[in-house]
Design a protein around this motif. Structure first.
Motif, mmCIF file in Angstrom:
data_model
loop_
_atom_site.group_PDB
_atom_site.id
_atom_site.type_symbol
_atom_site.label_atom_id
_atom_site.label_comp_id
_atom_site.label_asym_id
_atom_site.label_seq_id
_atom_site.Cartn_x
_atom_site.Cartn_y
_atom_site.Cartn_z
ATOM 1 N N SER A 136 0.825 -1.190 0.015
ATOM 2 C CA SER A 136 -0.056 -0.029 0.017
ATOM 3 C C SER A 136 1.000 1.062 -0.113
ATOM 4 O O SER A 136 1.612 1.576 0.897
ATOM 5 C CB SER A 136 -0.980 -0.012 1.028
ATOM 6 O OG SER A 136 -1.675 1.327 1.121
ATOM 7 N N VAL B 269 -6.687 -3.360 0.992
ATOM 8 C CA VAL B 269 -5.636 -4.136 1.466
ATOM 9 C C VAL B 269 -6.201 -5.254 2.181
ATOM 10 O O VAL B 269 -7.095 -5.076 3.097
ATOM 11 C CB VAL B 269 -4.667 -3.371 2.357
ATOM 12 C CG1 VAL B 269 -3.432 -4.485 2.583
ATOM 13 C CG2 VAL B 269 -4.081 -2.161 1.625
ATOM 14 N N TYR C 106 -1.801 -9.148 4.426
ATOM 15 C CA TYR C 106 -0.798 -8.105 4.057
ATOM 16 C C TYR C 106 -0.791 -7.180 5.208
ATOM 17 O O TYR C 106 0.423 -6.347 5.017
ATOM 18 C CB TYR C 106 -1.050 -7.552 2.516
ATOM 19 C CG TYR C 106 -1.171 -8.492 1.664
ATOM 20 C CD1 TYR C 106 -0.149 -9.251 1.488
ATOM 21 C CD2 TYR C 106 -2.096 -8.550 0.765
ATOM 22 C CE1 TYR C 106 0.090 -10.168 0.396
ATOM 23 C CE2 TYR C 106 -2.138 -9.532 -0.384
ATOM 24 C CZ TYR C 106 -0.883 -10.494 -0.520
ATOM 25 O OH TYR C 106 -0.859 -11.250 -1.575
#
Length: 544
Positions: free
Chosen positions: A377, A492, A496
Motif C-alpha cells: 500500500s 488491502v 498483508y
C-alpha cells in the motif's frame, strides 16, 4: 489531474482546473521548494560531512527556538492530514503532499543541526528554502480562505493559519537572528579542498587531522582496506550474491506469512489465492531453509576471505618488519609490534564481516522492506516513512542530551575525586594553613554540582524516554488506523497488514543499526592505520 486532486468541491477558484486548486498549491508551489531542498540540501550535506564538528556543540537560545519551530513545522503536515483524514475531507494528492512536507522540514532541521554543530552560519540553501516557503504560504493563503468558505471554518483552517505563522517566524529568525559563530568560520568552508588535505573547525586546511566519516582520509583508508582483500574478490562476490539472495528470501518469507494469515481470516473463500494453508506452510519452510542456507554460505565465504587476508597480511607484515634497519628496533617496543601483527590484523579481518557486509546487509534490508511496503500500500508506506523521521529524531535528541549530561557529571565527579586526593595527600599543608573549612566548602560545592547533574540526568532520561515512547506509540496508533481503514475499504487484505508491519519493523531496525555501524567502521579504520604504515615503510638504506 482533476481526479487526483480530489472532489469538485475542492476546486476553489474561478475555474475547476488543477492549476487553480489547493492541489496546485501543495504539489507545485510547495513541491518546488521541497525538490530544491532535497537536491541542494543533499549537496550541502555532502560538503558538511567533510568538515569535523566542533568539540562542544555551540548551544544558543536562538538555535533552540529555531529547532522548536522546525520541529512543529515537521509535525504540522501530518497533524493536518490526520485531522482531514478523520473528518473525511482529505484528497488523494495529500497522501503524497503531506508526508513530503513533513520529511522536507525535518530534513531542514537536520541540516541546520549539521551547520551549527560545525559552528557555521545557516547556509544559503536553508535561507532560500525558508524564505520561499513563507512566500508560497502567502500565495496559497487565498486558497485556504476560499476552502474554509466552501467547507467551513473547522480545525484544519486554524492549523493552516498557525502553519503560515510558523513559516513567517522561521524566515524572520534566520535573517534577523542568524547563528553567531564562535570561531568566525567562513560559511562555505568545505568547498574546493585539496584531495590530500583535511579541513579543521577553524576553516584552515590541516594535515593529518582527525578522521571523520567520508572525509578524504576516511575514503583513502577505506579503499586501501578493500585493496587488502582484492585477491579474494571472487569469494567476496559470491558472499555478496548469497547475501542478496538471503535478503530476498527474508522479504519473500514475510509475504508468504501474510498470505498464510489470509487463510486464517478467510478459511472458506472460493478465491484461488486462499484456502491453501498447507501449501503456504510448505512454501514458508522452504523459504526459511533456503534463507538459512544462503546466510550460512555467506558467513562461510566471509570467514574464508578474512582468514586468507589475515594470513597473507601477517606474512607480508612480518617480512617487512624484518627488513627494517637496526635503528628502527632501538626505538620500537617488540610487544607493540606483536600487538600490531596479531591484534590489529585480526581487527582488519573482522572489519569485512562485522562492519562492511553488515552495513550492506542493512542497506539491502531497508531497500527490500521499503519496496514491499509500497507494493502492499503506497498510502500506508508514505504515512510510515513520514512518521519514522519524527520517531528517530525524538530518540536521537534524548540520547544526545543524556550523553551530554553524563559527560558533565563524569567531569564533575572527576574534579571531586581530584580534590579529595589532593587534600588527603597534602593534609599536613592543609592543616598548617588552617584550610580545612575552605576544602570542605569546595567539596560541598562540587557535591552539589554532582547532585544537580545527576538529578537533571534522571529527569532527562525519565521524560525523554517516556516522550519517545509516546511518539512511537502515537505513530503506531495512526498507522493502525490507516491500515484498518484500508482493510475496511477492501484496499488491502488482512494478511498483508501483517506483512506490512513486519517489513516496517525490518526497515526501522536496519536504519537503527546503520548509525552505530558507521561509528564502529570509523574506529576500525583508524585502528588499522599503523598496520598500513608498517606495510608501506621501507628501510632507510633501501629508500636512498
Amino acid at each position: 489531474m482533476d481526479e487526483f486532486c480530489g472532489d469538485v468541491r475542492n476546486f476553489w477558484g474561478v475555474s475547476a482546473k488543477g492549476y487553480l486548486t489547493h492541489c496546485f498549491d501543495d504539489l507545485v508551489l510547495f513541491g518546488a521548494t521541497y525538490v530544491f531542498l532535497f537536491l541542494a540540501g543533499s549537496y550541502r550535506t555532502w560538503t558538511l560531512i567533510h568538515i569535523p564538528p566542533a568539540e562542544d556543540f555551540p548551544y544558543s537560545q536562538r538555535h533552540s527556538v529555531k529547532v522548536l519551530i522546525l520541529g512543529w513545522l515537521g509535525l504540522f503536515p501530518i497533524v493536518l492530514f490526520s485531522v482531514k483524514y478523520v473528518s473525511g475531507s482529505h484528497d488523494d494528492f495529500e497522501w503524497v503532499a503531506k508526508p513530503l512536507a513533513s520529511m522536507a522540514w525535518l530534513f531542514s532541521l537536520w541540516l541546520l543541526n549539521m551547520e551549527v554543530a560545525r559552528d557555521l552560519r545557516e547556509c544559503w540553501v536553508l535561507k532560500v528554502f525558508w524564505a520561499s516557503s513563507a512566500v508560497a504560504g502567502t500565495v496559497a493563503l487565498p486558497t485556504v480562505i476560499l476552502s474554509a468558505q466552501t467547507n467551513g471554518y473547522g480545525l484544519a483552517f486554524y492549523v493552516y493559519l498557525l502553519h503560515n505563522l510558523l513559516y513567517y517566524g522561521m524566515a524572520f529568525l534566520v535573517f534577523r537572528y542568524p547563528h553567531e559563530s564562535r570561531e568566525e568560520v567562513p560559511e562555505l568552508v568545505g568547498f574546493g579542498a585539496a584531495d590530500n588535505e583535511e579541513i579543521g573547525v577553524d576553516g584552515k586546511l590541516l594535515k593529518n587531522s582527525a578522521q571523520g566519516f567520508l572525509t578524504t582520509l576516511w575514503r583513502d583508508r577505506f579503499m586501501r582496506l578493500l585493496a587488502m582483500f582484492s585477491p579474494e574478490k571472487l569469494y567476496l562476490a559470491g558472499a555478496f550474491l548469497c547475501m542478496c539472495g538471503g535478503v530476498a528470501m527474508n522479504g519473500l518469507g514475510l509475504v508468504v506469512v501474510g498470505r498464510l494469515f489470509n487463510n486464517f481470516y478467510y478459511p472458506y473463500s472460493p478465491d484461488s489465492a486462499r484456502g491453501y494453508m498447507r501449501e503456504y506452510c510448505m512454501v514458508l519452510m522452504c523459504v526459511y531453509m533456503l534463507s538459512s542456507t544462503l546466510n550460512a554460505a555467506q558467513a562461510t565465504l566471509v570467514q574464508l576471505v578474512g582468514e586468507r587476508m589475515a594470513s597473507r597480511t601477517r606474512r607480508k607484515l612480518f617480512h617487512n618488519i624484518l627488513r627494517q634497519e637496526t635503528s628502527f628496533f632501538d626505538g620500537c617496543d617488540p610487544a607493540h609490534l606483536v600487538k600490531v601483527l596479531q591484534i590489529d590484523v585480526a581487527l582488519i579481518q573482522r572489519t569485512m564481516g562485522d562492519h562492511i557486509f553488515h552495513g550492506l546487509h542493512c542497506v539491502l534490508n531497508f531497500m527490500v522492506a521499503v519496496s514491499i511496503m509500497f507494493v502492499v500500500s503506497w498510502k500506508m508506506a508514505l504515512v510510515v516513512l513520514s512518521l519514522s523521521p519524527v520517531c528517530l529524531l525524538v530518540i536521537r535528541i534524548q540520547s544526545f542530551y543524556a550523553k551530554k549530561l553524563s559527560k558533565e557529571r563524569g567531569s564533575t565527579m572527576g574534579a571531586t575525586t581530584l580534590l579529595v586526593r589532593e587534600t588527603l595527600e597534602n593534609l599536613r599543608v592543609v592543616r598548617a594553613l588552617a584550610a580545612e573549612a575552605r576544602q570542605v566548602d569546595q567539596y560541598k560545592d562540587l557535591a552539589a554540582d554532582v547532585y544537580d547533574l545527576s538529578l537533571q540526568t534522571g529527569m532527562v532520561n525519565a521524560t525523554s524516554k517516556s516522550s519517545a515512547t509516546l511518539v512511537v506509540q502515537l505513530a503506531v496508533a495512526l498507522s493502525l488506523y490507516v491500515a484498518g481503514m484500508a482493510v475496511l475499504t477492501r484496499q488491502v487484505e488482512v494478511g498483508y497488514i501483517i506483512t506490512f508491519a513486519g517489513v516496517s519493523i525490518l526497515a526501522m531496525s536496519s536504519i537503527a543499526q546503520f548509525a552505530p555501524l558507521v561509528r564502529q567502521m570509523t574506529k576500525a579504520l583508524r585502528a588499522t592505520e599503523e598496520v598500513l604504515n608498517l606495510l608501506d615503510r621501507t628501510p632507510e638504506g633501501a629508500a636512498m
